[in-house]
Design a protein around this motif. Structure first.
Motif, PDB file in Angstrom:
ATOM      1  N   CYS A  62       0.770  55.168  -7.592  1.00  0.00           N
ATOM      2  CA  CYS A  62      -0.406  54.681  -8.318  1.00  0.00           C
ATOM      3  C   CYS A  62      -0.209  53.326  -8.989  1.00  0.00           C
ATOM      4  CB  CYS A  62      -0.823  55.711  -9.374  1.00  0.00           C
ATOM      5  SG  CYS A  62       0.440  55.970 -10.643  1.00  0.00           S
ATOM      6  N   GLY A  63       1.001  52.794  -8.940  1.00  0.00           N
ATOM      7  CA  GLY A  63       1.265  51.526  -9.609  1.00  0.00           C
ATOM      8  C   GLY A  63       1.755  51.682 -11.026  1.00  0.00           C
ATOM      9  N   ALA A  64       1.704  52.903 -11.571  1.00  0.00           N
ATOM     10  CA  ALA A  64       2.232  53.203 -12.911  1.00  0.00           C
ATOM     11  C   ALA A  64       1.682  52.278 -13.980  1.00  0.00           C
ATOM     12  CB  ALA A  64       3.762  53.159 -12.904  1.00  0.00           C
ATOM     13  N   HIS A  65       0.358  52.309 -14.165  1.00  0.00           N
ATOM     14  CA  HIS A  65      -0.226  51.530 -15.254  1.00  0.00           C
ATOM     15  C   HIS A  65       0.168  52.121 -16.606  1.00  0.00           C
ATOM     16  CE1 HIS A  65      -3.710  49.963 -12.485  1.00  0.00           C
ATOM     17  NE2 HIS A  65      -2.507  49.810 -11.948  1.00  0.00           N
ATOM     18  N   LEU A  66      -0.061  53.422 -16.788  1.00  0.00           N
ATOM     19  CA  LEU A  66       0.315  54.177 -17.989  1.00  0.00           C
ATOM     20  C   LEU A  66      -0.369  53.679 -19.262  1.00  0.00           C
ATOM     21  CD1 LEU A  66       4.206  54.405 -17.471  1.00  0.00           C
ATOM     22  CD2 LEU A  66       2.401  55.650 -16.284  1.00  0.00           C
ATOM     23  N   ASN A  67      -1.306  52.779 -19.127  1.00  0.00           N
ATOM     24  CA  ASN A  67      -1.844  52.078 -20.281  1.00  0.00           C
ATOM     25  C   ASN A  67      -3.186  51.452 -19.895  1.00  0.00           C
ATOM     26  OD1 ASN A  67      -2.390  50.180 -22.320  1.00  0.00           O
ATOM     27  ND2 ASN A  67      -0.248  49.608 -22.568  1.00  0.00           N
ATOM     28  N   PRO A  68      -4.270  51.754 -20.620  1.00  0.00           N
ATOM     29  CA  PRO A  68      -5.558  51.138 -20.299  1.00  0.00           C
ATOM     30  C   PRO A  68      -5.527  49.615 -20.328  1.00  0.00           C
ATOM     31  CG  PRO A  68      -5.884  53.000 -21.763  1.00  0.00           C
ATOM     32  CD  PRO A  68      -4.401  52.775 -21.677  1.00  0.00           C
ATOM     33  N   SER A  69      -4.695  49.035 -21.192  1.00  0.00           N
ATOM     34  CA  SER A  69      -4.596  47.572 -21.250  1.00  0.00           C
ATOM     35  C   SER A  69      -4.091  47.013 -19.930  1.00  0.00           C
ATOM     36  CB  SER A  69      -3.657  47.146 -22.387  1.00  0.00           C
ATOM     37  OG  SER A  69      -4.152  47.566 -23.635  1.00  0.00           O
ATOM     38  N   VAL A  70      -3.121  47.704 -19.331  1.00  0.00           N
ATOM     39  CA  VAL A  70      -2.585  47.267 -18.042  1.00  0.00           C
ATOM     40  C   VAL A  70      -3.657  47.409 -16.966  1.00  0.00           C
ATOM     41  CG1 VAL A  70      -0.865  47.752 -16.264  1.00  0.00           C
ATOM     42  CG2 VAL A  70      -0.219  47.844 -18.678  1.00  0.00           C
ATOM     43  N   ALA A 154      -0.571  41.459 -26.205  1.00  0.00           N
ATOM     44  CA  ALA A 154      -0.619  40.250 -25.376  1.00  0.00           C
ATOM     45  C   ALA A 154       0.777  39.898 -24.859  1.00  0.00           C
ATOM     46  CB  ALA A 154      -1.206  39.091 -26.169  1.00  0.00           C
ATOM     47  N   VAL A 155       1.775  39.997 -25.724  1.00  0.00           N
ATOM     48  CA  VAL A 155       3.157  39.727 -25.304  1.00  0.00           C
ATOM     49  C   VAL A 155       3.583  40.723 -24.229  1.00  0.00           C
ATOM     50  CG1 VAL A 155       5.566  39.785 -26.069  1.00  0.00           C
ATOM     51  CG2 VAL A 155       3.833  38.638 -27.466  1.00  0.00           C
ATOM     52  N   LEU A 156       3.240  41.991 -24.433  1.00  0.00           N
ATOM     53  CA  LEU A 156       3.562  43.022 -23.445  1.00  0.00           C
ATOM     54  C   LEU A 156       2.989  42.673 -22.084  1.00  0.00           C
ATOM     55  CD1 LEU A 156       4.628  45.960 -22.811  1.00  0.00           C
ATOM     56  CD2 LEU A 156       2.305  46.723 -23.377  1.00  0.00           C
ATOM     57  N   MET A 157       1.696  42.349 -22.056  1.00  0.00           N
ATOM     58  CA  MET A 157       1.047  42.063 -20.780  1.00  0.00           C
ATOM     59  C   MET A 157       1.595  40.786 -20.138  1.00  0.00           C
ATOM     60  SD  MET A 157      -0.735  44.582 -20.183  1.00  0.00           S
ATOM     61  CE  MET A 157      -1.045  43.803 -18.605  1.00  0.00           C
ATOM     62  N   LEU A 178      12.841  49.603 -15.497  1.00  0.00           N
ATOM     63  CA  LEU A 178      13.824  49.538 -16.586  1.00  0.00           C
ATOM     64  C   LEU A 178      13.576  48.320 -17.463  1.00  0.00           C
ATOM     65  CD1 LEU A 178      16.336  50.635 -17.955  1.00  0.00           C
ATOM     66  CD2 LEU A 178      17.722  49.310 -16.330  1.00  0.00           C
ATOM     67  N   LEU A 179      13.264  47.182 -16.857  1.00  0.00           N
ATOM     68  CA  LEU A 179      13.018  45.973 -17.634  1.00  0.00           C
ATOM     69  C   LEU A 179      11.764  46.097 -18.487  1.00  0.00           C
ATOM     70  CD1 LEU A 179      13.911  43.271 -14.959  1.00  0.00           C
ATOM     71  CD2 LEU A 179      15.241  43.904 -16.977  1.00  0.00           C
ATOM     72  N   ILE A 180      10.737  46.734 -17.949  1.00  0.00           N
ATOM     73  CA  ILE A 180       9.522  46.954 -18.741  1.00  0.00           C
ATOM     74  C   ILE A 180       9.823  47.893 -19.904  1.00  0.00           C
ATOM     75  CG2 ILE A 180       7.210  47.978 -18.697  1.00  0.00           C
ATOM     76  CD1 ILE A 180       6.980  46.888 -15.807  1.00  0.00           C
ATOM     77  N   GLY A 181      10.647  48.913 -19.644  1.00  0.00           N
ATOM     78  CA  GLY A 181      11.057  49.807 -20.733  1.00  0.00           C
ATOM     79  C   GLY A 181      11.818  49.064 -21.811  1.00  0.00           C
ATOM     80  N   LEU A 182      12.730  48.170 -21.416  1.00  0.00           N
ATOM     81  CA  LEU A 182      13.469  47.376 -22.396  1.00  0.00           C
ATOM     82  C   LEU A 182      12.547  46.435 -23.158  1.00  0.00           C
ATOM     83  CD1 LEU A 182      16.707  46.507 -20.388  1.00  0.00           C
ATOM     84  CD2 LEU A 182      16.495  48.054 -22.343  1.00  0.00           C
ATOM     85  N   LEU A 183      11.529  45.939 -22.485  1.00  0.00           N
ATOM     86  CA  LEU A 183      10.529  45.102 -23.157  1.00  0.00           C
ATOM     87  C   LEU A 183       9.822  45.894 -24.253  1.00  0.00           C
ATOM     88  CD1 LEU A 183       8.562  42.715 -23.494  1.00  0.00           C
ATOM     89  CD2 LEU A 183       7.316  43.581 -21.496  1.00  0.00           C
ATOM     90  N   VAL A 184       9.412  47.118 -23.942  1.00  0.00           N
ATOM     91  CA  VAL A 184       8.775  47.974 -24.951  1.00  0.00           C
ATOM     92  C   VAL A 184       9.726  48.217 -26.112  1.00  0.00           C
ATOM     93  CG1 VAL A 184       7.877  50.295 -25.387  1.00  0.00           C
ATOM     94  CG2 VAL A 184       7.211  49.066 -23.313  1.00  0.00           C
ATOM     95  N   ALA A 198       1.778  50.732 -30.920  1.00  0.00           N
ATOM     96  CA  ALA A 198       1.060  51.526 -29.925  1.00  0.00           C
ATOM     97  C   ALA A 198       0.861  50.718 -28.644  1.00  0.00           C
ATOM     98  CB  ALA A 198      -0.284  51.991 -30.469  1.00  0.00           C
ATOM     99  N   MET A 199       0.172  49.606 -28.731  1.00  0.00           N
ATOM    100  CA  MET A 199      -0.087  48.710 -27.588  1.00  0.00           C
ATOM    101  C   MET A 199      -0.769  49.437 -26.426  1.00  0.00           C
ATOM    102  SD  MET A 199       3.522  46.582 -27.392  1.00  0.00           S
ATOM    103  CE  MET A 199       4.520  48.048 -27.117  1.00  0.00           C
ATOM    104  N   ASN A 200      -1.285  50.612 -26.689  1.00  0.00           N
ATOM    105  CA  ASN A 200      -1.701  51.481 -25.594  1.00  0.00           C
ATOM    106  C   ASN A 200      -2.682  52.508 -26.147  1.00  0.00           C
ATOM    107  OD1 ASN A 200      -1.890  53.463 -23.592  1.00  0.00           O
ATOM    108  ND2 ASN A 200       0.261  53.293 -23.026  1.00  0.00           N
ATOM    109  N   ALA A 201      -3.939  52.407 -25.745  1.00  0.00           N
ATOM    110  CA  ALA A 201      -4.944  53.345 -26.254  1.00  0.00           C
ATOM    111  C   ALA A 201      -4.646  54.770 -25.842  1.00  0.00           C
ATOM    112  CB  ALA A 201      -6.332  52.927 -25.754  1.00  0.00           C
ATOM    113  N   ALA A 202      -4.068  54.964 -24.653  1.00  0.00           N
ATOM    114  CA  ALA A 202      -3.748  56.317 -24.208  1.00  0.00           C
ATOM    115  C   ALA A 202      -2.614  56.901 -25.044  1.00  0.00           C
ATOM    116  CB  ALA A 202      -3.355  56.312 -22.731  1.00  0.00           C
ATOM    117  N   ARG A 203      -1.660  56.054 -25.451  1.00  0.00           N
ATOM    118  CA  ARG A 203      -0.559  56.523 -26.279  1.00  0.00           C
ATOM    119  C   ARG A 203      -1.048  56.962 -27.661  1.00  0.00           C
ATOM    120  NH1 ARG A 203       1.637  57.706 -30.115  1.00  0.00           N
ATOM    121  NH2 ARG A 203       3.570  57.079 -31.105  1.00  0.00           N
TER     122      ARG A 203
END
Length: 216
Positions: A62-70, A154-157, A178-184, A198-203
């Motif tokens: 599915c591309g692993a969005h995991l986040n409405p912002s993504v 914004a930095v996350l995206m 892994l790099l995205i996880g380290l970014l978080v 949060a950076m994530n409405a679903a979270r």
């Protein structure tokens, strides 16, 4: 056999979001209910690893969005099918609700004791609800909290786009998750105490909705 429809895609997005949030909420539950001694960096690392595992479990489907912002960003600035935006976001929200429900069930007895110990104190109840959702630091204003979340999202995206762009010098192969996880984790360690990163409405919204319905 050729797959038809998008059901498997939405189930995959649900699974990735569910695993990421179950582990993250479980970490905060361990801290607040079971006496685990986590610092801000350790909590941030756990959330980052949870995101990475969510990406790896479903990214190929599915591309692993995991986040409405993504999802919204990819629809606006990428080639993501705009017809899938609403279903993706709904699936992410439901996954957040379900992850919170399962974490609550697993920690149920400890939750019951913690609720009894609050004696109805609003501040203590808010701290307990913080297992599921985020709250701003009491010394910052609403507008400052909004600004913080705006900036870190914004930095996350921006950096997600940079990390997955094949033209950049980020490590290639299977290191994207892994790099995205380290970014978080980096964002959480830097600014987490201000708003809970949060950076994530679903979270936040899915678990918050569960917390509002749970017997707490």
């Amino acid at each position: 056999m050729k797959k038809t429809g998008n059901t498997h895609i939405y189930l995959s997005e649900f699974l990735g979001t569910f695993i990421f949030l179950l582990c993250g909420i479980g970490c905060v539950g361990a801290l607040k209910l079971a006496g685990a001694s986590f610092g801000q960096w350790e909590i941030s690392i756990v959330w980052g690893l949870a995101v990475a595992m969510g990406v790896y479990v479903c990214g190929g489907v599915c591309g692993a969005h995991l986040n409405p912002s993504v999802t919204i960003a990819l629809a606006l600035f990428g080639d993501f099918d705009k017809r899938k935006v609403v279903p993706y976001i709904l699936v992410q929200m439901v996954a957040g609700f379900c992850a919170a429900a399962l974490a609550y069930a697993m920690y149920y007895n400890l939750f019951a004791d913690a609720v009894a110990a609050t004696a109805g104190d609003p501040a203590k109840m808010t701290a307990l609800a913080g297992i599921f959702c985020t709250f701003p630091h009491p010394k910052i204003t609403f507008f400052q909290a909004f600004f913080v979340e705006l900036v870190i999202t914004a930095v996350l995206m921006c950096l997600i786009y940079a990390l997955v762009d094949g033209r950049n010098t980020a490590p290639k192969g299977n290191l994207g998750g892994l790099l995205i996880g380290l970014l978080v984790a980096l964002i959480g360690a830097s600014f987490g105490p201000l708003t809970g990163f949060a950076m994530n409405a679903a979270r936040d919204f899915g678990p918050r909705l569960f917390a509002s319905r749970a017997r707490m």
